[in-house]
Design a protein around this motif. Structure first.
Motif, PDB file in Angstrom:
ATOM      1  N   SER A  30       0.828  -1.210   0.000  1.00 31.02           N
ATOM      2  CA  SER A  30       0.000   0.000   0.000  1.00 31.02           C
ATOM      3  C   SER A  30       0.860   1.257   0.000  1.00 31.02           C
ATOM      4  N   THR A  31       1.961   1.243   0.705  1.00 29.83           N
ATOM      5  CA  THR A  31       2.863   2.397   0.713  1.00 29.83           C
ATOM      6  C   THR A  31       3.481   2.606  -0.666  1.00 29.83           C
ATOM      7  N   TYR A  36       3.618   5.513  -5.861  1.00 30.47           N
ATOM      8  CA  TYR A  36       3.511   5.473  -7.314  1.00 30.47           C
ATOM      9  C   TYR A  36       2.436   6.435  -7.810  1.00 30.47           C
ATOM     10  N   CYS A  37       1.303   6.473  -7.129  1.00 28.54           N
ATOM     11  CA  CYS A  37       0.189   7.321  -7.575  1.00 28.54           C
ATOM     12  C   CYS A  37       0.460   8.802  -7.342  1.00 28.54           C
ATOM     13  N   PHE A  38       1.036   9.159  -6.200  1.00 31.18           N
ATOM     14  CA  PHE A  38       1.143  10.564  -5.837  1.00 31.18           C
ATOM     15  C   PHE A  38       2.518  11.176  -6.064  1.00 31.18           C
ATOM     16  N   SER A  39       3.505  10.422  -6.522  1.00 28.13           N
ATOM     17  CA  SER A  39       4.821  11.010  -6.756  1.00 28.13           C
ATOM     18  C   SER A  39       4.823  12.061  -7.868  1.00 28.13           C
ATOM     19  N   PRO A  40       3.935  12.028  -8.879  1.00 32.44           N
ATOM     20  CA  PRO A  40       3.943  13.100  -9.882  1.00 32.44           C
ATOM     21  C   PRO A  40       3.353  14.417  -9.388  1.00 32.44           C
ATOM     22  N   TYR A  41       2.758  14.441  -8.210  1.00 37.05           N
ATOM     23  CA  TYR A  41       2.066  15.633  -7.731  1.00 37.05           C
ATOM     24  C   TYR A  41       3.057  16.777  -7.505  1.00 37.05           C
ATOM     25  N   VAL A  42       2.823  17.902  -8.163  1.00 37.05           N
ATOM     26  CA  VAL A  42       3.715  19.057  -8.068  1.00 37.05           C
ATOM     27  C   VAL A  42       3.358  19.867  -6.827  1.00 37.05           C
ATOM     28  N   GLN A  43       4.322  19.998  -5.933  1.00 36.16           N
ATOM     29  CA  GLN A  43       4.096  20.784  -4.723  1.00 36.16           C
ATOM     30  C   GLN A  43       4.432  22.248  -4.942  1.00 36.16           C
ATOM     31  N   ARG A  44       5.429  22.506  -5.760  1.00 34.53           N
ATOM     32  CA  ARG A  44       5.833  23.887  -6.007  1.00 34.53           C
ATOM     33  C   ARG A  44       6.291  24.009  -7.457  1.00 34.53           C
ATOM     34  N   LEU A  45       5.825  25.056  -8.096  1.00 36.27           N
ATOM     35  CA  LEU A  45       6.227  25.382  -9.456  1.00 36.27           C
ATOM     36  C   LEU A  45       6.659  26.835  -9.443  1.00 36.27           C
ATOM     37  N   GLU A  46       7.923  27.085  -9.778  1.00 36.66           N
ATOM     38  CA  GLU A  46       8.413  28.454  -9.718  1.00 36.66           C
ATOM     39  C   GLU A  46       9.272  28.768 -10.933  1.00 36.66           C
ATOM     40  N   ARG A  47       9.191  30.014 -11.364  1.00 34.88           N
ATOM     41  CA  ARG A  47       9.992  30.491 -12.482  1.00 34.88           C
ATOM     42  C   ARG A  47      11.338  30.942 -11.923  1.00 34.88           C
ATOM     43  N   LEU A  48      12.407  30.472 -12.539  1.00 32.36           N
ATOM     44  CA  LEU A  48      13.740  30.854 -12.082  1.00 32.36           C
ATOM     45  C   LEU A  48      14.063  32.257 -12.578  1.00 32.36           C
ATOM     46  N   PRO A  49      14.759  33.051 -11.768  1.00 29.92           N
ATOM     47  CA  PRO A  49      15.163  34.377 -12.235  1.00 29.92           C
ATOM     48  C   PRO A  49      16.139  34.255 -13.393  1.00 29.92           C
ATOM     49  N   ALA A  79       9.660  10.900   1.077  1.00 29.97           N
ATOM     50  CA  ALA A  79       9.395  12.314   1.369  1.00 29.97           C
ATOM     51  C   ALA A  79      10.599  13.206   1.120  1.00 29.97           C
ATOM     52  N   ARG A  80      11.507  12.759   0.257  1.00 26.49           N
ATOM     53  CA  ARG A  80      12.645  13.594  -0.119  1.00 26.49           C
ATOM     54  C   ARG A  80      12.231  14.525  -1.251  1.00 26.49           C
ATOM     55  N   LYS A  81      12.755  15.746  -1.241  1.00 24.18           N
ATOM     56  CA  LYS A  81      12.469  16.698  -2.305  1.00 24.18           C
ATOM     57  C   LYS A  81      13.163  16.284  -3.591  1.00 24.18           C
ATOM     58  N   ILE A  82      12.418  16.382  -4.677  1.00 18.78           N
ATOM     59  CA  ILE A  82      12.994  16.162  -6.002  1.00 18.78           C
ATOM     60  C   ILE A  82      12.725  17.430  -6.797  1.00 18.78           C
ATOM     61  N   GLU A  83      13.798  18.111  -7.198  1.00 22.84           N
ATOM     62  CA  GLU A  83      13.667  19.342  -7.960  1.00 22.84           C
ATOM     63  C   GLU A  83      14.063  19.073  -9.403  1.00 22.84           C
ATOM     64  N   THR A  84      13.219  19.515 -10.319  1.00 19.09           N
ATOM     65  CA  THR A  84      13.455  19.341 -11.744  1.00 19.09           C
ATOM     66  C   THR A  84      13.401  20.709 -12.403  1.00 19.09           C
ATOM     67  N   VAL A  85      14.491  21.086 -13.075  1.00 21.98           N
ATOM     68  CA  VAL A  85      14.543  22.351 -13.802  1.00 21.98           C
ATOM     69  C   VAL A  85      14.331  22.029 -15.271  1.00 21.98           C
ATOM     70  N   PHE A  86      13.435  22.790 -15.916  1.00 21.21           N
ATOM     71  CA  PHE A  86      13.113  22.496 -17.309  1.00 21.21           C
ATOM     72  C   PHE A  86      12.666  23.745 -18.038  1.00 21.21           C
ATOM     73  N   ASP A  87      12.692  23.658 -19.362  1.00 26.42           N
ATOM     74  CA  ASP A  87      12.193  24.710 -20.234  1.00 26.42           C
ATOM     75  C   ASP A  87      10.836  24.252 -20.755  1.00 26.42           C
ATOM     76  N   PRO A  88       9.743  24.958 -20.446  1.00 29.42           N
ATOM     77  CA  PRO A  88       8.425  24.492 -20.865  1.00 29.42           C
ATOM     78  C   PRO A  88       8.245  24.451 -22.378  1.00 29.42           C
ATOM     79  N   ALA A  89       9.057  25.190 -23.112  1.00 26.36           N
ATOM     80  CA  ALA A  89       8.920  25.195 -24.568  1.00 26.36           C
ATOM     81  C   ALA A  89       9.483  23.930 -25.200  1.00 26.36           C
ATOM     82  N   THR A  90      10.477  23.306 -24.558  1.00 20.61           N
ATOM     83  CA  THR A  90      11.137  22.157 -25.187  1.00 20.61           C
ATOM     84  C   THR A  90      11.030  20.855 -24.408  1.00 20.61           C
ATOM     85  N   ASP A  91      10.881  20.917 -23.097  1.00 21.86           N
ATOM     86  CA  ASP A  91      10.955  19.713 -22.269  1.00 21.86           C
ATOM     87  C   ASP A  91       9.603  19.130 -21.878  1.00 21.86           C
TER      88      ASP A  91
END
Length: 156
Positions: A30-31, A36-49, A79-91
């Motif tokens: 169950s864990t 598996y179900c909730f790992s794609p959930y985005v907790q924070r979305l921020e634009r980099l300066p 419960a570890r943070k996973i940060e992904t940096v991407f370009d929305p136009a290409t990635d």
């Protein structure tokens, strides 16, 4: 495990081991399924300066490719943070048609992600990520279609 050593003897050891194994598989399974179900959930979305995108860039640099990078923060099963940096136009790409994840409305570099479309204020970004444009009211507010709750008797 305690019942295996301190059992009254009325249940054979093989039965006790089967109960312990079933409980362990249920707990771990169950864990893992929730992860598996909730790992794609985005907790924070921020634009980099702009200056954080390219440390070697100068102010006279006209390269527009580094001006729209975003950072998504998700969590893994531990419960570890996973940060992904991407370009929305290409990635960013839409989820595959055979997607088995209940929470996935876009893919970033092949990884499934889920974000609530109504929480994205930037219309262009919302269309790039989830590919849909929620209905807007005349005041410019985003509306979410609310389903009418049926009474329990209305189902039958």
């Amino acid at each position: 495990a305690i019942s295996l050593f301190y059992g009254a003897g009325s249940v054979p050891a093989s039965g006790q081991i089967a109960v312990i194994a079933t409980a362990g598989i249920t707990a771990v399974g169950s864990t893992a399924l929730l992860g598996y179900c909730f790992s794609p959930y985005v907790q924070r979305l921020e634009r980099l300066p702009d200056d954080a995108n390219d440390p070697n860039a100068t102010k006279d640099d006209d390269d527009a490719s580094n001006k729209n990078l975003l950072r998504i923060t998700t969590r893994d099963i531990f419960a570890r943070k996973i940060e992904t940096v991407f370009d929305p136009a290409t990635d960013v790409s839409p989820p595959p048609s055979n997607n088995s994840r209940p929470f996935c409305n876009f893919m970033v570099k092949g990884m499934p992600m889920y974000v609530h479309p109504e929480l994205l204020q930037d219309r262009e970004l919302r269309v790039k990520l989830v590919g849909e444009d929620p209905e807007m009211t005349e005041e410019g507010e985003i509306t979410v279609e609310k389903k009418k709750k049926l009474e329990d008797d209305d189902i039958f």
